[in-house]
Design a protein around this motif. Structure first.
Motif, PDB file in Angstrom:
ATOM      1  N   ALA A  30       0.836  -1.208   0.000  1.00 21.84           N
ATOM      2  CA  ALA A  30       0.000   0.000   0.000  1.00 21.84           C
ATOM      3  C   ALA A  30       0.871   1.258   0.000  1.00 21.84           C
ATOM      4  O   ALA A  30       0.576   2.226  -0.719  1.00 21.84           O
ATOM      5  N   LEU A  31       1.939   1.247   0.775  1.00 19.50           N
ATOM      6  CA  LEU A  31       2.847   2.396   0.781  1.00 19.50           C
ATOM      7  C   LEU A  31       3.568   2.541  -0.559  1.00 19.50           C
ATOM      8  O   LEU A  31       3.768   3.659  -1.036  1.00 19.50           O
ATOM      9  N   ALA A  32       3.941   1.422  -1.168  1.00 19.29           N
ATOM     10  CA  ALA A  32       4.602   1.491  -2.475  1.00 19.29           C
ATOM     11  C   ALA A  32       3.658   2.055  -3.529  1.00 19.29           C
ATOM     12  O   ALA A  32       4.067   2.874  -4.359  1.00 19.29           O
ATOM     13  N   VAL A  33       2.403   1.653  -3.491  1.00 16.72           N
ATOM     14  CA  VAL A  33       1.430   2.180  -4.448  1.00 16.72           C
ATOM     15  C   VAL A  33       1.199   3.671  -4.196  1.00 16.72           C
ATOM     16  O   VAL A  33       1.094   4.462  -5.129  1.00 16.72           O
ATOM     17  N   ARG A  34       1.171   4.067  -2.936  1.00 16.18           N
ATOM     18  CA  ARG A  34       0.998   5.489  -2.614  1.00 16.18           C
ATOM     19  C   ARG A  34       2.196   6.295  -3.108  1.00 16.18           C
ATOM     20  O   ARG A  34       2.025   7.375  -3.680  1.00 16.18           O
ATOM     21  N   LEU A  35       3.404   5.800  -2.864  1.00 16.54           N
ATOM     22  CA  LEU A  35       4.589   6.499  -3.356  1.00 16.54           C
ATOM     23  C   LEU A  35       4.651   6.492  -4.874  1.00 16.54           C
ATOM     24  O   LEU A  35       5.163   7.427  -5.487  1.00 16.54           O
ATOM     25  N   GLY A  36       4.127   5.444  -5.483  1.00 16.26           N
ATOM     26  CA  GLY A  36       4.169   5.338  -6.936  1.00 16.26           C
ATOM     27  C   GLY A  36       3.108   6.130  -7.653  1.00 16.26           C
ATOM     28  O   GLY A  36       3.096   6.202  -8.874  1.00 16.26           O
ATOM     29  N   SER A  37       2.200   6.736  -6.906  1.00 18.80           N
ATOM     30  CA  SER A  37       1.114   7.492  -7.539  1.00 18.80           C
ATOM     31  C   SER A  37       1.465   8.966  -7.668  1.00 18.80           C
ATOM     32  O   SER A  37       0.582   9.823  -7.641  1.00 18.80           O
ATOM     33  N   THR A  38       2.750   9.284  -7.836  1.00 19.22           N
ATOM     34  CA  THR A  38       3.173  10.672  -7.948  1.00 19.22           C
ATOM     35  C   THR A  38       2.999  11.231  -9.347  1.00 19.22           C
ATOM     36  O   THR A  38       3.154  12.422  -9.552  1.00 19.22           O
ATOM     37  N   GLY A  39       2.721  10.394 -10.304  1.00 23.40           N
ATOM     38  CA  GLY A  39       2.556  10.849 -11.673  1.00 23.40           C
ATOM     39  C   GLY A  39       3.727  10.477 -12.566  1.00 23.40           C
ATOM     40  O   GLY A  39       3.623  10.555 -13.782  1.00 23.40           O
ATOM     41  N   ASP A  40       4.841  10.089 -11.972  1.00 22.68           N
ATOM     42  CA  ASP A  40       6.000   9.671 -12.764  1.00 22.68           C
ATOM     43  C   ASP A  40       5.746   8.258 -13.292  1.00 22.68           C
ATOM     44  O   ASP A  40       5.412   7.356 -12.524  1.00 22.68           O
ATOM     45  N   PRO A  41       5.897   8.027 -14.600  1.00 25.09           N
ATOM     46  CA  PRO A  41       5.633   6.694 -15.156  1.00 25.09           C
ATOM     47  C   PRO A  41       6.523   5.597 -14.571  1.00 25.09           C
ATOM     48  O   PRO A  41       6.078   4.463 -14.386  1.00 25.09           O
ATOM     49  N   THR A  42       7.769   5.925 -14.268  1.00 24.85           N
ATOM     50  CA  THR A  42       8.665   4.920 -13.690  1.00 24.85           C
ATOM     51  C   THR A  42       8.164   4.479 -12.326  1.00 24.85           C
ATOM     52  O   THR A  42       8.156   3.282 -12.011  1.00 24.85           O
ATOM     53  N   ASP A  43       7.743   5.427 -11.510  1.00 28.84           N
ATOM     54  CA  ASP A  43       7.213   5.092 -10.193  1.00 28.84           C
ATOM     55  C   ASP A  43       5.929   4.274 -10.313  1.00 28.84           C
ATOM     56  O   ASP A  43       5.679   3.369  -9.513  1.00 28.84           O
ATOM     57  N   ALA A  44       5.122   4.586 -11.314  1.00 32.13           N
ATOM     58  CA  ALA A  44       3.886   3.832 -11.517  1.00 32.13           C
ATOM     59  C   ALA A  44       4.195   2.383 -11.903  1.00 32.13           C
ATOM     60  O   ALA A  44       3.523   1.452 -11.434  1.00 32.13           O
ATOM     61  N   TRP A  45       5.219   2.185 -12.733  1.00 28.27           N
ATOM     62  CA  TRP A  45       5.618   0.814 -13.096  1.00 28.27           C
ATOM     63  C   TRP A  45       6.116   0.054 -11.876  1.00 28.27           C
ATOM     64  O   TRP A  45       5.780  -1.118 -11.679  1.00 28.27           O
ATOM     65  N   ILE A  46       6.933   0.705 -11.060  1.00 31.97           N
ATOM     66  CA  ILE A  46       7.459   0.059  -9.858  1.00 31.97           C
ATOM     67  C   ILE A  46       6.320  -0.308  -8.916  1.00 31.97           C
ATOM     68  O   ILE A  46       6.282  -1.412  -8.353  1.00 31.97           O
ATOM     69  N   ALA A  47       5.367   0.598  -8.743  1.00 29.63           N
ATOM     70  CA  ALA A  47       4.219   0.309  -7.879  1.00 29.63           C
ATOM     71  C   ALA A  47       3.377  -0.826  -8.450  1.00 29.63           C
ATOM     72  O   ALA A  47       2.866  -1.671  -7.702  1.00 29.63           O
ATOM     73  N   GLY A  48       3.228  -0.878  -9.761  1.00 33.63           N
ATOM     74  CA  GLY A  48       2.479  -1.965 -10.385  1.00 33.63           C
ATOM     75  C   GLY A  48       3.149  -3.312 -10.196  1.00 33.63           C
ATOM     76  O   GLY A  48       2.492  -4.322  -9.911  1.00 33.63           O
ATOM     77  N   ILE A  49       4.466  -3.339 -10.329  1.00 29.90           N
ATOM     78  CA  ILE A  49       5.202  -4.589 -10.105  1.00 29.90           C
ATOM     79  C   ILE A  49       5.074  -5.010  -8.646  1.00 29.90           C
ATOM     80  O   ILE A  49       4.909  -6.196  -8.343  1.00 29.90           O
ATOM     81  N   ALA A  50       5.147  -4.035  -7.739  1.00 30.91           N
ATOM     82  CA  ALA A  50       4.985  -4.348  -6.311  1.00 30.91           C
ATOM     83  C   ALA A  50       3.608  -4.948  -6.041  1.00 30.91           C
ATOM     84  O   ALA A  50       3.477  -5.912  -5.279  1.00 30.91           O
ATOM     85  N   ALA A  51       2.579  -4.403  -6.689  1.00 34.64           N
ATOM     86  CA  ALA A  51       1.230  -4.939  -6.498  1.00 34.64           C
ATOM     87  C   ALA A  51       1.112  -6.358  -7.059  1.00 34.64           C
ATOM     88  O   ALA A  51       0.463  -7.220  -6.447  1.00 34.64           O
ATOM     89  N   LEU A  52       1.751  -6.618  -8.185  1.00 30.05           N
ATOM     90  CA  LEU A  52       1.733  -7.972  -8.747  1.00 30.05           C
ATOM     91  C   LEU A  52       2.470  -8.962  -7.848  1.00 30.05           C
ATOM     92  O   LEU A  52       2.008 -10.085  -7.641  1.00 30.05           O
ATOM     93  N   LEU A  53       3.614  -8.554  -7.314  1.00 31.25           N
ATOM     94  CA  LEU A  53       4.345  -9.420  -6.395  1.00 31.25           C
ATOM     95  C   LEU A  53       3.534  -9.689  -5.131  1.00 31.25           C
ATOM     96  O   LEU A  53       3.522 -10.798  -4.609  1.00 31.25           O
ATOM     97  N   TRP A  54       2.861  -8.654  -4.649  1.00 24.19           N
ATOM     98  CA  TRP A  54       2.011  -8.826  -3.466  1.00 24.19           C
ATOM     99  C   TRP A  54       0.909  -9.850  -3.742  1.00 24.19           C
ATOM    100  O   TRP A  54       0.638 -10.718  -2.916  1.00 24.19           O
ATOM    101  N   GLY A  55       0.299  -9.763  -4.908  1.00 27.54           N
ATOM    102  CA  GLY A  55      -0.735 -10.732  -5.267  1.00 27.54           C
ATOM    103  C   GLY A  55      -0.191 -12.150  -5.334  1.00 27.54           C
ATOM    104  O   GLY A  55      -0.835 -13.103  -4.889  1.00 27.54           O
ATOM    105  N   ALA A  56       1.022 -12.294  -5.873  1.00 28.46           N
ATOM    106  CA  ALA A  56       1.637 -13.628  -5.954  1.00 28.46           C
ATOM    107  C   ALA A  56       1.916 -14.177  -4.556  1.00 28.46           C
ATOM    108  O   ALA A  56       1.638 -15.344  -4.273  1.00 28.46           O
ATOM    109  N   VAL A  57       2.467 -13.346  -3.683  1.00 20.79           N
ATOM    110  CA  VAL A  57       2.754 -13.801  -2.321  1.00 20.79           C
ATOM    111  C   VAL A  57       1.462 -14.126  -1.592  1.00 20.79           C
ATOM    112  O   VAL A  57       1.377 -15.121  -0.865  1.00 20.79           O
ATOM    113  N   LEU A  58       0.447 -13.328  -1.794  1.00 16.63           N
ATOM    114  CA  LEU A  58      -0.836 -13.586  -1.133  1.00 16.63           C
ATOM    115  C   LEU A  58      -1.418 -14.924  -1.582  1.00 16.63           C
ATOM    116  O   LEU A  58      -1.897 -15.712  -0.757  1.00 16.63           O
ATOM    117  N   MET A  59      -1.334 -15.201  -2.875  1.00 20.36           N
ATOM    118  CA  MET A  59      -1.848 -16.486  -3.362  1.00 20.36           C
ATOM    119  C   MET A  59      -1.037 -17.657  -2.815  1.00 20.36           C
ATOM    120  O   MET A  59      -1.586 -18.714  -2.520  1.00 20.36           O
TER     121      MET A  59
END
Length: 101
Positions: A30-59
């Motif tokens: 959640a913090l990574a997604v919040r930090l990644g929502s600054t508008g920078d495309p690189t940060d958005a990609w990093i936050a998206g990868i973090a969310a995908l990894l979180w989903g994998a770990v959760l599963m």
């Protein structure tokens, strides 16, 4: 009378440990997604990868932490969960460093 090991509590402790791990990863994501929502495309990609990894770990960890599966402390899923956790930590650190610059 000797004090023996109580195997009845070990599964509960293991489930609680997996729940704490999943909760911690959820907060970090959640913090990574919040930090990644600054508008920078690189940060958005990093936050998206973090969310995908979180989903994998959760599963991977859900059966261990929810009590719906067998309590296991090892097996083939453990290296995957550890790798995804390490990846989340690295992505979170990258976002924090990028935010400090």
């Amino acid at each position: 009378m000797s004090a023996g090991r109580d195997p009845g509590l070990q599964p509960e402790r293991t489930r609680l440990a997996w729940r704490r791990t999943m909760l911690t990863l959820t907060v970090v994501t959640a913090l990574a997604v919040r930090l990644g929502s600054t508008g920078d495309p690189t940060d958005a990609w990093i936050a998206g990868i973090a969310a995908l990894l979180w989903g994998a770990v959760l599963m991977l960890c859900w059966p261990w932490g929810s009590g719906s599966g067998p309590v296991r402390t090892g097996g083939p899923r453990l290296p995957l969960a550890a790798s995804a956790t390490l990846g989340l930590a690295l992505l979170g650190a990258l976002l924090v460093v990028r935010g400090l610059w």
